[in-house]
Write an enzyme that holds these catalytic residues in place. Structure first.
Site, PDB file in Angstrom:
ATOM      1  N   ARG A 106     -10.261   3.721  -7.220  1.00  0.00           N
ATOM      2  CA  ARG A 106     -11.455   3.631  -7.200  1.00  0.00           C
ATOM      3  C   ARG A 106     -12.479   2.405  -7.421  1.00  0.00           C
ATOM      4  NH1 ARG A 106     -14.746   8.130  -9.567  1.00  0.00           N
ATOM      5  NH2 ARG A 106     -13.917   7.410 -11.779  1.00  0.00           N
TER       6      ARG A 106
ATOM      7  N   LYS B 298      -0.483   9.505 -15.700  1.00  0.00           N
ATOM      8  CA  LYS B 298      -0.810   9.730 -14.454  1.00  0.00           C
ATOM      9  C   LYS B 298       0.037   9.753 -13.539  1.00  0.00           C
ATOM     10  CE  LYS B 298      -4.397   7.477 -11.078  1.00  0.00           C
ATOM     11  NZ  LYS B 298      -5.474   6.859 -11.356  1.00  0.00           N
TER      12      LYS B 298
ATOM     13  N   ARG C   7     -12.168   8.664 -20.526  1.00  0.00           N
ATOM     14  CA  ARG C   7     -10.912   8.355 -21.501  1.00  0.00           C
ATOM     15  C   ARG C   7     -10.918   9.165 -22.563  1.00  0.00           C
ATOM     16  NH1 ARG C   7     -10.040   6.293 -17.523  1.00  0.00           N
ATOM     17  NH2 ARG C   7      -9.975   3.911 -17.024  1.00  0.00           N
TER      18      ARG C   7
HETATM   19  P1  ATP Z   1     -11.220   6.657 -13.217  1.00  0.00           P
HETATM   20  O1  ATP Z   1     -11.057   7.857 -14.322  1.00  0.00           O
HETATM   21  O2  ATP Z   1     -12.441   5.773 -13.226  1.00  0.00           O
HETATM   22  O3  ATP Z   1     -10.841   7.259 -12.175  1.00  0.00           O
HETATM   23  P2  ATP Z   1      -8.606   5.271 -13.489  1.00  0.00           P
HETATM   24  O4  ATP Z   1      -8.276   4.162 -14.351  1.00  0.00           O
HETATM   25  O5  ATP Z   1      -7.806   6.551 -13.048  1.00  0.00           O
HETATM   26  O6  ATP Z   1     -10.085   5.597 -13.859  1.00  0.00           O
HETATM   27  P3  ATP Z   1      -8.516   4.766 -10.558  1.00  0.00           P
HETATM   28  O7  ATP Z   1      -9.590   3.903  -9.887  1.00  0.00           O
HETATM   29  O8  ATP Z   1      -9.052   6.204 -10.389  1.00  0.00           O
HETATM   30  O9  ATP Z   1      -8.976   4.308 -12.153  1.00  0.00           O
HETATM   31  O10 ATP Z   1      -7.326   4.285 -10.368  1.00  0.00           O
HETATM   32  C1  ATP Z   1      -6.798   2.974 -10.099  1.00  0.00           C
HETATM   33  C2  ATP Z   1      -6.156   2.846 -11.415  1.00  0.00           C
HETATM   34  O11 ATP Z   1      -4.928   3.407 -11.257  1.00  0.00           O
HETATM   35  C3  ATP Z   1      -5.529   1.184 -11.605  1.00  0.00           C
HETATM   36  O12 ATP Z   1      -6.724   0.490 -12.033  1.00  0.00           O
HETATM   37  C4  ATP Z   1      -4.148   1.360 -12.337  1.00  0.00           C
HETATM   38  O13 ATP Z   1      -4.808   1.504 -13.817  1.00  0.00           O
HETATM   39  C5  ATP Z   1      -3.888   2.792 -12.026  1.00  0.00           C
HETATM   40  N1  ATP Z   1      -2.718   2.565 -11.328  1.00  0.00           N
HETATM   41  C6  ATP Z   1      -2.493   1.770 -10.015  1.00  0.00           C
HETATM   42  N2  ATP Z   1      -1.545   2.150  -9.409  1.00  0.00           N
HETATM   43  C7  ATP Z   1      -0.822   3.275 -10.003  1.00  0.00           C
HETATM   44  C8  ATP Z   1       0.446   4.022 -10.037  1.00  0.00           C
HETATM   45  N3  ATP Z   1       1.142   3.758  -8.879  1.00  0.00           N
HETATM   46  N4  ATP Z   1       0.532   4.926 -10.664  1.00  0.00           N
HETATM   47  C9  ATP Z   1      -0.387   5.448 -11.661  1.00  0.00           C
HETATM   48  N5  ATP Z   1      -1.467   4.549 -11.945  1.00  0.00           N
HETATM   49  C10 ATP Z   1      -1.622   3.603 -11.010  1.00  0.00           C
HETATM   50  C1  BTN Z   2      -7.198   6.489  -7.718  1.00  0.00           C
HETATM   51  O1  BTN Z   2      -6.638   7.056  -8.914  1.00  0.00           O
HETATM   52  O2  BTN Z   2      -7.963   5.554  -7.975  1.00  0.00           O
HETATM   53  C2  BTN Z   2      -7.080   6.997  -6.570  1.00  0.00           C
HETATM   54  C3  BTN Z   2      -5.520   5.927  -6.115  1.00  0.00           C
HETATM   55  C4  BTN Z   2      -5.528   6.653  -4.561  1.00  0.00           C
HETATM   56  C5  BTN Z   2      -4.355   5.917  -3.765  1.00  0.00           C
HETATM   57  C6  BTN Z   2      -4.010   6.340  -2.303  1.00  0.00           C
HETATM   58  S1  BTN Z   2      -2.623   6.036  -1.678  1.00  0.00           S
HETATM   59  C7  BTN Z   2      -3.149   6.551  -0.060  1.00  0.00           C
HETATM   60  C8  BTN Z   2      -4.488   6.027   0.042  1.00  0.00           C
HETATM   61  N1  BTN Z   2      -4.641   4.747   0.375  1.00  0.00           N
HETATM   62  C9  BTN Z   2      -5.331   3.903  -0.461  1.00  0.00           C
HETATM   63  O3  BTN Z   2      -5.412   2.633  -0.200  1.00  0.00           O
HETATM   64  N2  BTN Z   2      -5.408   4.504  -1.322  1.00  0.00           N
HETATM   65  C10 BTN Z   2      -5.023   6.129  -1.546  1.00  0.00           C
END
Ligand code: ATP
Ligand code: BTN
Length: 256
Positions: A51, A116, A254
């Protein structure tokens, strides 16, 4: 394998080794009017997205990177709560394979044992007042290794460490079996339309129910107790008895 209902709704399944982002690819297809009912799986993404400009780490064969394109009319408001309903569908698919301790973190994460496991990213195209396209993107960790995982800046977990031996293709098929009918029921008229049909299931999987949390927007934050979601999927924050609703796009949750 895919069941009959999913096969009916799936127009094309693209499996590739490497792309920038399966979501980016399907958005382009939707913009060409050629993305409806198309699913894409990639072994690896060079620019996987999360996101708000964040990135999703998806090294070769370490996970499931899946996107589904869907086109519909009736306006973008039909999608209210969809990222939460997708979370419920993913949790059910994981439970089908015996994955324990699956929980949901509002608005778009699947957690397991406090970390996560998967993320959901919805991206939109079209005029949004009537003609819309949505890409449902799912990234799920199956077996991450140290070097690439080191770049993840929050606690994560993968399937191998909770339930080894799950076949990735079968799990991906189980996801499609649930997600394609979900997209249809969300976007076609009918009694089941919208988030309310998924709310109870979501609440039963809520990782943060009753826990102290912080909600952060770009400019400020709110502290209180997480009190579930309303019938639209908005998060309810209880601040000493005063309740405030938060919608998905604007804030991050968070633990406090
Ligand atoms: P929000 O609550 O705003 O969604 P979030 O920290 O989960 O917060 P997202 O944008 O949903 O943010 O997810 C992207 C984030 O997930 C990245 O900034 C990183 O911290 C984490 N991330 C990236 N790759 C992975 C992965 N393979 N597995 C777990 N977490 C990951
Ligand atoms: C998040 O937690 O912010 C969402 C992560 C979403 C990742 C998936 S992987 C398949 C698809 N292609 C992308 O570039 N993002 C989503």
């Amino acid at each position: 394998g895919l069941d009959a209902a999913a096969r009916d709704l799936l127009r094309q399944l693209i499996v590739c080794d490497e792309v920038d982002s399966t979501n980016a690819q399907l958005l382009t297809r939707l913009e060409r009017d050629d993305g409806h009912g198309v699913a894409m799986l990639a072994e690896r993404q060079t620019a996987g997205r999360g996101r708000r400009g964040r990135s999703w780490i998806s090294p070769f064969s370490a996970g499931i990177n899946l996107s589904i394109g869907w086109q519909f009319s009736g306006g973008v408001q039909l999608l209210e709560g969809l990222s939460l309903a997708v979370g419920v569908a993913l949790a059910r698919a994981l439970e089908e394979f015996g994955v324990p301790d699956v929980r949901l973190k509002w608005p778009n994460d699947v957690w397991c044992r406090g970390r996560k496991l998967a993320g959901v990213l919805l991206e939109l195209s079209g005029d949004l007042t009537d003609r819309c396209g949505v890409v449902v993107g799912i990234g799920l960790n199956v077996g991450l290794r140290g070097d690439s995982a080191a770049a993840i800046d929050q606690p994560w977990i993968d399937l191998h460490s909770v339930r080894p031996g799950i076949d990735r293709n079968r799990l991906a098929a189980a996801m499609l079996n649930r997600l394609l009918p979900l997209l249809r029921s969300y976007t076609e008229p009918g009694p089941e339309r919208g988030f309310s049909a998924y709310r109870d299931a979501w609440l039963a999987l809520d990782q943060f129910a009753g826990r102290p949390v912080r909600l952060q927007s770009a400019s400020r934050e709110w502290c209180g107790t997480a009190a579930g979601v309303d019938s639209s999927g908005a998060l309810i924050l209880d601040m000493d008895g005063e309740r405030k609703l938060f919608h998905g796009g604007e804030v991050s949750l968070r633990e406090d």
